[in-house]
Design an enzyme around this catalytic site. Structure first.
Site, mmCIF file in Angstrom:
data_model
loop_
_atom_site.group_PDB
_atom_site.id
_atom_site.type_symbol
_atom_site.label_atom_id
_atom_site.label_comp_id
_atom_site.label_asym_id
_atom_site.label_seq_id
_atom_site.Cartn_x
_atom_site.Cartn_y
_atom_site.Cartn_z
ATOM 1 N N TYR A 135 41.419 39.847 24.938
ATOM 2 C CA TYR A 135 40.277 40.034 26.059
ATOM 3 C C TYR A 135 39.176 39.726 25.265
ATOM 4 C CZ TYR A 135 38.319 41.441 30.516
ATOM 5 O OH TYR A 135 37.218 41.782 31.489
ATOM 6 N N LYS A 151 36.173 36.793 25.895
ATOM 7 C CA LYS A 151 34.850 37.188 26.557
ATOM 8 C C LYS A 151 33.890 36.824 25.901
ATOM 9 C CE LYS A 151 36.582 38.304 30.667
ATOM 10 N NZ LYS A 151 36.205 37.327 31.953
HETATM 11 P P1 NAP Z 1 40.811 41.478 39.777
HETATM 12 O O1 NAP Z 1 40.394 42.499 40.737
HETATM 13 O O2 NAP Z 1 42.047 41.726 39.027
HETATM 14 O O3 NAP Z 1 40.921 40.006 40.407
HETATM 15 C C1 NAP Z 1 41.075 38.973 39.418
HETATM 16 C C2 NAP Z 1 40.961 37.445 40.327
HETATM 17 O O4 NAP Z 1 41.251 36.483 39.426
HETATM 18 C C3 NAP Z 1 41.789 37.483 41.328
HETATM 19 O O5 NAP Z 1 41.022 36.770 42.451
HETATM 20 C C4 NAP Z 1 42.828 36.580 40.835
HETATM 21 O O6 NAP Z 1 43.566 35.584 41.913
HETATM 22 C C5 NAP Z 1 42.085 35.481 39.932
HETATM 23 N N1 NAP Z 1 42.793 34.950 39.146
HETATM 24 C C6 NAP Z 1 43.618 35.676 37.913
HETATM 25 N N2 NAP Z 1 44.214 34.685 37.226
HETATM 26 C C7 NAP Z 1 43.724 33.311 37.975
HETATM 27 C C8 NAP Z 1 43.959 32.085 37.277
HETATM 28 N N3 NAP Z 1 44.950 31.933 36.432
HETATM 29 N N4 NAP Z 1 43.716 31.251 38.448
HETATM 30 C C9 NAP Z 1 42.953 31.298 39.225
HETATM 31 N N5 NAP Z 1 42.530 32.866 39.659
HETATM 32 C C10 NAP Z 1 42.858 33.550 38.957
HETATM 33 O O7 NAP Z 1 39.493 41.274 38.622
HETATM 34 P P2 NAP Z 1 38.065 41.751 38.581
HETATM 35 O O8 NAP Z 1 38.102 43.106 37.982
HETATM 36 O O9 NAP Z 1 37.616 41.657 39.826
HETATM 37 O O10 NAP Z 1 37.505 40.860 37.374
HETATM 38 C C11 NAP Z 1 37.005 39.714 37.768
HETATM 39 C C12 NAP Z 1 36.373 39.189 36.460
HETATM 40 O O11 NAP Z 1 35.312 40.222 36.051
HETATM 41 C C13 NAP Z 1 37.269 39.059 35.224
HETATM 42 O O12 NAP Z 1 36.806 37.723 34.526
HETATM 43 C C14 NAP Z 1 37.156 40.163 34.309
HETATM 44 O O13 NAP Z 1 37.671 39.775 33.194
HETATM 45 C C15 NAP Z 1 35.598 40.451 34.635
HETATM 46 N N6 NAP Z 1 35.631 41.903 34.231
HETATM 47 C C16 NAP Z 1 35.912 42.947 34.964
HETATM 48 C C17 NAP Z 1 35.720 44.438 34.691
HETATM 49 C C18 NAP Z 1 36.222 45.333 35.490
HETATM 50 O O14 NAP Z 1 35.814 46.583 35.151
HETATM 51 N N7 NAP Z 1 36.874 45.087 36.633
HETATM 52 C C19 NAP Z 1 34.764 44.262 33.679
HETATM 53 C C20 NAP Z 1 34.239 43.295 32.888
HETATM 54 C C21 NAP Z 1 34.608 42.067 33.146
HETATM 55 P P3 NAP Z 1 44.602 36.255 42.817
HETATM 56 O O15 NAP Z 1 44.083 37.328 43.792
HETATM 57 O O16 NAP Z 1 45.216 34.926 43.497
HETATM 58 O O17 NAP Z 1 45.827 36.703 41.862
#
Ligand code: NAP
Length: 247
Positions: free
Chosen positions: A155, A159
């Site tokens: 990851y 990133k």
């Molecule tokens: P999440 O709640 O797990 O949601 C992930 C989203 O990505 C969902 O809408 C999922 O779609 C979609 N997705 C996953 N694989 C995909 C693919 N192959 N094609 C199209 N869509 C896909 O994640 P989140 O926490 O909101 O994270 C969003 C972004 O922020 C990510 O890039 C993550 O790495 C980054 N981020 C998150 C955090 C954190 O603490 N949460 C921190 C730093 C960075 P489905 O619903 O259809 O599965």
């Protein structure tokens, strides 16, 4: 509104940070294409919410890690909206394991979604943004790219690559009216962090000067800023939204 008449595509817009970005950009007046992979119902619900706010919105299925899937979706979006002005590369996954136990599949699946995904989407849409001399590319990276994190070598690499991609594209397209920036969230309350153990999250809270996890809308506000005309001289930047965990 500052984004009236604009069209945004948010990958992974069905849940978490992506959903919050859809809402924030619609609040600013943008029409929104909501991408999802599996959560059809959730994505359609987001689109309905946005339409109730008075903008045009529709959910589009595609696995962004697959080039052909992505190009079929882009064609559908073009037929429906005519163009895309703002891209938020948000879709992401984790497959955590300490490096010495990590399988090749865990390594490659994270790189495929988190890095090839943005490649597939961006390469399909950047040329038309440059042609129109206006565009906003916003990549959702992570604090983990800056700090490293136990069990997340795959990851962190993806990133970190996304930050390098952001800065390189920012240089390549700056003269063409397109800005390219990244937002690096710390730990945010979504399904992704719900999978992390309570002990680990307690430790994160202790280490975070603000003493809490962030909310998806707190990330989405930065995305809205970067998409707006107010950010016209901002490019190649990484905006940290992390409660002070990394300074
Ligand atoms: P999440 O709640 O797990 O949601 C992930 C989203 O990505 C969902 O809408 C999922 O779609 C979609 N997705 C996953 N694989 C995909 C693919 N192959 N094609 C199209 N869509 C896909 O994640 P989140 O926490 O909101 O994270 C969003 C972004 O922020 C990510 O890039 C993550 O790495 C980054 N981020 C998150 C955090 C954190 O603490 N949460 C921190 C730093 C960075 P489905 O619903 O259809 O599965």
């Amino acid at each position: 509104m500052e984004l009236d008449g604009k069209v945004s595509l948010i990958t992974g817009g069905s849940r978490g940070i992506g959903r919050a970005c859809c809402i924030a950009l619609a609040e600013a007046g943008s029409d929104v294409a909501v991408n999802y992979q599996n959560s059809k119902e959730a994505a359609e619900q987001v689109a309905n919410e946005l339409m109730a706010m008075g903008v045009k919105a529709k959910a589009f299925q595609a696995d962004v890690s697959q080039e052909e899937d992505t190009s079929i979706m882009i064609e559908q979006i073009m037929n429906e909206f005519g163009r895309v002005d703002i891209v938020v590369n948000n879709a992401g996954i984790t497959r955590d394991r300490s490096f010495m136990k990590m399988t090749s599949d865990q390594w490659h699946s994270v790189l495929l979604v988190n890095l090839d995904g943005p490649f597939n989407i961006t390469s399909a849409l950047l040329p038309q943004m440059c042609e129109r001399k206006w565009g906003r590319l916003i990549n959702i990276t992570s604090i983990v790219a800056q700090m490293g994190n136990f069990g997340q070598s795959n990851y962190a690499v993806a990133k970190g690559g996304l930050i390098a991609f952001t800065k390189t594209l920012a240089r390549e397209v700056a003269a063409k009216g397109v800005t390219c920036n990244a937002v690096a969230p710390g730990f945010i309350e979504t399904d992704m962090t719900a999978a992390v153990s309570t002990e680990a999250l307690d430790m994160v809270r202790k280490m975070t000067p603000m003493g809490r996890l962030g909310k998806p809308y707190e990330v989405a506000r930065a995305v809205r800023f970067l998409a707006a005309p107010q950010a016209s001289f901002v490019t190649g930047q990484v905006i940290n939204i992390n409660g002070g965990l990394y300074m």
